[in-house]
Design a protein around this motif. Structure first.
Motif, short mmCIF file in Angstrom:
data_model
loop_
_atom_site.label_atom_id
_atom_site.label_comp_id
_atom_site.label_asym_id
_atom_site.label_seq_id
_atom_site.Cartn_x
_atom_site.Cartn_y
_atom_site.Cartn_z
N ARG A 53 0.85 -1.19 0.00
CA ARG A 53 0.00 0.00 0.00
C ARG A 53 0.89 1.25 0.00
O ARG A 53 1.91 1.30 0.67
N GLY A 106 -6.03 4.38 -5.17
CA GLY A 106 -6.31 3.00 -5.57
C GLY A 106 -5.34 2.48 -6.61
O GLY A 106 -5.33 1.30 -6.92
N ALA A 107 -4.52 3.37 -7.16
CA ALA A 107 -3.56 2.95 -8.19
C ALA A 107 -2.17 3.54 -7.94
O ALA A 107 -1.27 3.38 -8.76
N PRO A 109 1.45 3.93 -7.08
CA PRO A 109 2.58 3.03 -6.88
C PRO A 109 3.58 3.65 -5.90
O PRO A 109 3.56 4.87 -5.68
N GLY A 134 0.60 -0.79 -6.80
CA GLY A 134 -0.24 0.00 -7.69
C GLY A 134 0.45 0.16 -9.04
O GLY A 134 1.67 0.34 -9.10
N SER A 135 -0.34 0.11 -10.09
CA SER A 135 0.22 0.18 -11.44
C SER A 135 0.21 1.59 -12.02
O SER A 135 0.83 1.85 -13.04
N ALA A 141 -3.25 -3.72 -10.99
CA ALA A 141 -2.10 -3.73 -10.10
C ALA A 141 -1.01 -4.52 -10.81
O ALA A 141 -1.26 -5.17 -11.83
#
Length: 165
Positions: A53, A106-107, A109, A134-135, A141
């Protein structure tokens, strides 16, 4: 579909010759995850604790700091303030996350971030052979080797930044 996806994160991995795997997180029409990443990983037989996270904090001096933690790790605020030599520290507001990092909540990195963001990594991130980060693209991901992530994050401060469970 994932063969066509590209983000600053996947481009960085490609440039460094790091292998990764896309993991799709289904979204509803409002672009909210239908299932959590934990549920997606459990469904494919993976440990949800392998999720890294990215927690963004704003310091009292107005700088942003990203803390990468494994699984459900909870930041130790006292340790963070001491590490950062800051008396005040707050979680970044949702609108600040996109503005500061360039990535949606939520994404986000723990890599491929603006140079202005200081990065800290809890040592627990490297307790796993593989991790999921995260991507940079909402709904996806990336699964990578933890040693490769350590190599990419070589300039980040690594330490014990979460509360003991």
């Amino acid at each position: 579909m994932t063969d066509q996806l590209k983000s600053p994160v996947s481009r960085l991995f490609d440039e460094m010759g790091i292998k990764y795997e896309w993991i799709e997180i289904p979204l509803d029409p409002d672009k909210k995850p239908v299932r959590s990443l934990e549920e997606v990983l459990a469904a494919i037989g993976r440990d949800p604790e392998q999720i890294v996270r990215s927690l963004l904090f704003r310091t009292g001096s107005g700088d942003f700091v990203l803390l990468a933690v494994a699984g459900g790790g909870r930041a130790d605020w006292g340790v963070l303030r001491k590490q950062l030599s800051e008396r005040r520290l707050a979680m970044a507001e949702p609108e600040e996350v996109l503005q500061a990092t360039g990535f949606p909540i939520g994404a986000v990195p723990p890599i491929a971030l603006p140079d202005s963001i200081r990065i800290l990594v809890d040592e627990g991130v490297f307790n796993y052979a593989r991790v999921v980060i995260g991507s940079g693209i909402l709904g996806y991901a990336l699964d990578i080797n933890a040693d490769d992530l350590r190599r990419v994050m070589s300039s980040a401060a690594i330490g014990k930044f979460v509360k003991a469970s």
